[in-house]
Design an enzyme around this catalytic site. Structure first.
Site, PDB file in Angstrom:
ATOM      1  N   GLU A  93      -6.289  -9.898 -28.962  1.00 31.23           N
ATOM      2  CA  GLU A  93      -7.596 -10.564 -29.000  1.00 31.23           C
ATOM      3  C   GLU A  93      -7.501 -11.942 -29.624  1.00 31.23           C
ATOM      4  O   GLU A  93      -6.769 -12.159 -30.588  1.00 31.23           O
ATOM      5  CB  GLU A  93      -8.587  -9.708 -29.786  1.00 31.23           C
ATOM      6  CG  GLU A  93      -9.113  -8.590 -28.934  1.00 31.23           C
ATOM      7  CD  GLU A  93     -10.102  -7.718 -29.673  1.00 31.23           C
ATOM      8  OE1 GLU A  93     -11.299  -7.989 -29.580  1.00 31.23           O
ATOM      9  OE2 GLU A  93      -9.656  -6.781 -30.335  1.00 31.23           O
ATOM     10  N   CYS A 106      -8.877 -18.606 -33.433  1.00 25.73           N
ATOM     11  CA  CYS A 106      -8.399 -17.534 -34.305  1.00 25.73           C
ATOM     12  C   CYS A 106      -7.536 -16.616 -33.436  1.00 25.73           C
ATOM     13  O   CYS A 106      -8.034 -16.008 -32.497  1.00 25.73           O
ATOM     14  CB  CYS A 106      -9.610 -16.800 -34.873  1.00 25.73           C
ATOM     15  SG  CYS A 106      -9.166 -15.394 -35.871  1.00 25.73           S
ATOM     16  N   CYS A 113      -2.797  -3.379 -36.289  1.00 20.58           N
ATOM     17  CA  CYS A 113      -2.322  -3.828 -37.607  1.00 20.58           C
ATOM     18  C   CYS A 113      -1.864  -2.609 -38.405  1.00 20.58           C
ATOM     19  O   CYS A 113      -2.529  -1.583 -38.386  1.00 20.58           O
ATOM     20  CB  CYS A 113      -3.448  -4.547 -38.357  1.00 20.58           C
ATOM     21  SG  CYS A 113      -2.911  -5.179 -39.969  1.00 20.58           S
ATOM     22  N   CYS A 117      -6.842  -1.963 -44.396  1.00 19.14           N
ATOM     23  CA  CYS A 117      -8.001  -2.490 -45.121  1.00 19.14           C
ATOM     24  C   CYS A 117      -9.249  -1.736 -44.637  1.00 19.14           C
ATOM     25  O   CYS A 117      -9.487  -1.659 -43.427  1.00 19.14           O
ATOM     26  CB  CYS A 117      -8.150  -3.986 -44.867  1.00 19.14           C
ATOM     27  SG  CYS A 117      -6.641  -4.908 -45.265  1.00 19.14           S
ATOM     28  N   CYS A 120     -12.073  -3.335 -42.286  1.00 20.55           N
ATOM     29  CA  CYS A 120     -11.625  -4.014 -41.069  1.00 20.55           C
ATOM     30  C   CYS A 120     -11.469  -3.029 -39.918  1.00 20.55           C
ATOM     31  O   CYS A 120     -10.779  -2.020 -40.040  1.00 20.55           O
ATOM     32  CB  CYS A 120     -10.298  -4.703 -41.353  1.00 20.55           C
ATOM     33  SG  CYS A 120      -9.546  -5.402 -39.887  1.00 20.55           S
ATOM     34  N   CYS A 344     -14.776 -11.977 -38.231  1.00 16.86           N
ATOM     35  CA  CYS A 344     -13.700 -11.449 -39.069  1.00 16.86           C
ATOM     36  C   CYS A 344     -13.810  -9.955 -39.255  1.00 16.86           C
ATOM     37  O   CYS A 344     -14.872  -9.439 -39.581  1.00 16.86           O
ATOM     38  CB  CYS A 344     -13.786 -12.077 -40.460  1.00 16.86           C
ATOM     39  SG  CYS A 344     -13.132 -13.704 -40.507  1.00 16.86           S
TER      40      CYS A 344
HETATM   41  S1  SF4 Z   1      -7.977  -7.286 -42.614  1.00 22.82           S
HETATM   42 FE1  SF4 Z   1      -7.505  -6.023 -40.805  1.00 22.82          FE
HETATM   43  S2  SF4 Z   1      -6.109  -7.244 -39.549  1.00 22.82           S
HETATM   44 FE2  SF4 Z   1      -6.158  -8.164 -41.605  1.00 22.82          FE
HETATM   45  S3  SF4 Z   1      -4.462  -7.199 -42.739  1.00 22.82           S
HETATM   46 FE3  SF4 Z   1      -6.264  -5.938 -43.171  1.00 22.82          FE
HETATM   47  S4  SF4 Z   1      -6.227  -4.323 -41.606  1.00 22.82           S
HETATM   48 FE4  SF4 Z   1      -4.845  -5.950 -40.902  1.00 22.82          FE
END
Ligand code: SF4
Length: 366
Positions: A93, A106, A113, A117, A120, A344
């Site tokens: 993306e 971006c 990933c 987090c 996210c 984000c």
């Molecule tokens: S915010 Fe999302 S994309 Fe960024 S490092 Fe953390 S889990 Fe990965």
């Protein structure tokens, strides 16, 4: 021979060597670089300044583009989100954010990933794989071609931010390779000091980045002023806690150029990390380490099934005022593209038609 050599991530000397393997003179490599990067062409057929038989041979042994645009979404605020697929079917993306004085792209460094987090959406995909330099470069080409037309020079400057899916510092070699290709003066018109890489805090890679002379700017996602809360929101903190992270930032500070500041990003989660006390803790933490830096407050972008809500504007403003009263340079980042899941923390390969205009649905867009 199978068509496996991906040319978009190659620099000029690599393309010259590649052409030599086809018994072609090295200048053909420079021609190819200009066609792929400067003119942003995505198929050999379009490179009409190369002889027809050479184009045919290239099509047999190499690829000028591998990403396919599956869908693209246009936000009410002009932000565009591209959902693409790699040759092996993984989502990538990219978000194009037009602004008055410059555009920001971006891009993603990984498909999915590996970090977890909790605020996210991308985290929920897990790591599918790291992207190649070519796949990183292609994202920028596709966004620029779509916004301005194939090969048209962008009328404004272009900022690049590695803040899409993935942890860029876990794919540092390919990322740097891509950035060097894109900032080649004969390439994509990307200016080196307009590139920012955002990390969740991979300490050894921050130290490594500090030793690289043509490094991009660095942003650190903090999200919490204490280890206790950060362990919960960003589990990477258990491996590299705040003291270690900020010591690495202090080391990195030595490499800052005049006028450059390290950026700390702080996502604002209602009732979780946005109290007055937490603002004071954050200011004290940063002041204790005395790093030439600024803080970007980022109102959280709500997305099901994430269990958080964004802090209110009034709370964000109050948090900012407390930080500033303690001498911390603080900015609030205006969310863009929320309605198309482009903001984000919202990138998770979502195909949606909610509140969006799907501009087109095309394959191999350029
Ligand atoms: S915010 Fe999302 S994309 Fe960024 S490092 Fe953390 S889990 Fe990965």
């Amino acid at each position: 021979m199978t068509a496996t050599v991906q040319l978009t991530g190659m620099n000029q000397p690599e393309l010259a060597s590649f052409m030599e393997t086809l018994s072609e003179p090295a200048y053909r490599g420079r021609q190819l670089f200009a066609a792929l990067q400067h003119r942003r062409l995505r198929s050999f057929d379009e490179i009409t300044d190369l002889p027809k038989d050479l184009r045919a041979r290239l099509s047999e042994v190499a690829q000028a583009a591998t990403l396919k645009v599956e869908s693209q979404y246009l936000s009410n605020d002009g932000t565009r989100r591209y959902l693409m697929k790699t040759h092996d079917g993984l989502p990538v993306e990219t978000v194009f954010i037009p602004e008055e004085r410059r555009d920001t792209i971006c891009f993603s460094s990984q498909s999915g990933c590996p970090l977890q987090c909790t605020f996210c959406l991308t985290a929920q995909l897990g790591l599918l794989r790291s992207l190649t330099a070519g796949e990183i470069v292609e994202q920028i080409q596709i966004a620029l071609n779509d916004a301005y037309g194939t090969g048209v020079k962008p009328p404004r400057g272009t900022n690049l931010v590695a803040m899409g899916a993935g942890e860029p510092l876990l794919n540092l070699d390919q990322l740097l390779k891509a950035l060097r290709v894109m900032t080649d003066p004969q390439g994509l018109h990307i200016v080196p000091n307009r590139v920012t890489v955002s990390t969740a805090g991979v300490v050894p890679r921050i130290l490594e980045l500090a030793t690289i002379s043509d490094r991009p700017h660095l942003a650190i996602s903090l999200a919490a002023p204490t280890d206790e809360l950060r362990n919960e929101l960003m589990p990477i903190n258990k491996k590299w806690p705040l003291e270690e992270l900020l010591s690495a930032c202090k080391f990195f500070e030595k490499t800052l150029k005049p006028g450059e500041r390290l950026t700390f990003e702080y996502v604002m989660l209602e009732g979780v990390n946005d109290s007055d006390e937490q603002a004071r803790q954050l200011a004290n933490l940063l002041n204790r380490h005395n790093i030439r830096s600024k803080v970007n407050l980022i109102p959280h972008n709500a997305a099901d099934p994430l269990p958080y809500r964004p802090s209110s504007d009034a709370v964000v403003e109050r948090f900012k005022n407390i930080l500033e009263s303690k001498g911390v340079h603080t900015y609030v980042r205006r969310p863009r593209g929320r309605d198309i899941f482009a903001a984000c923390g919202q990138l998770a390969a979502r195909q949606t038609t909610l509140n969006t205009r799907v501009v087109t649905n095309l394959v191999g867009a350029s």
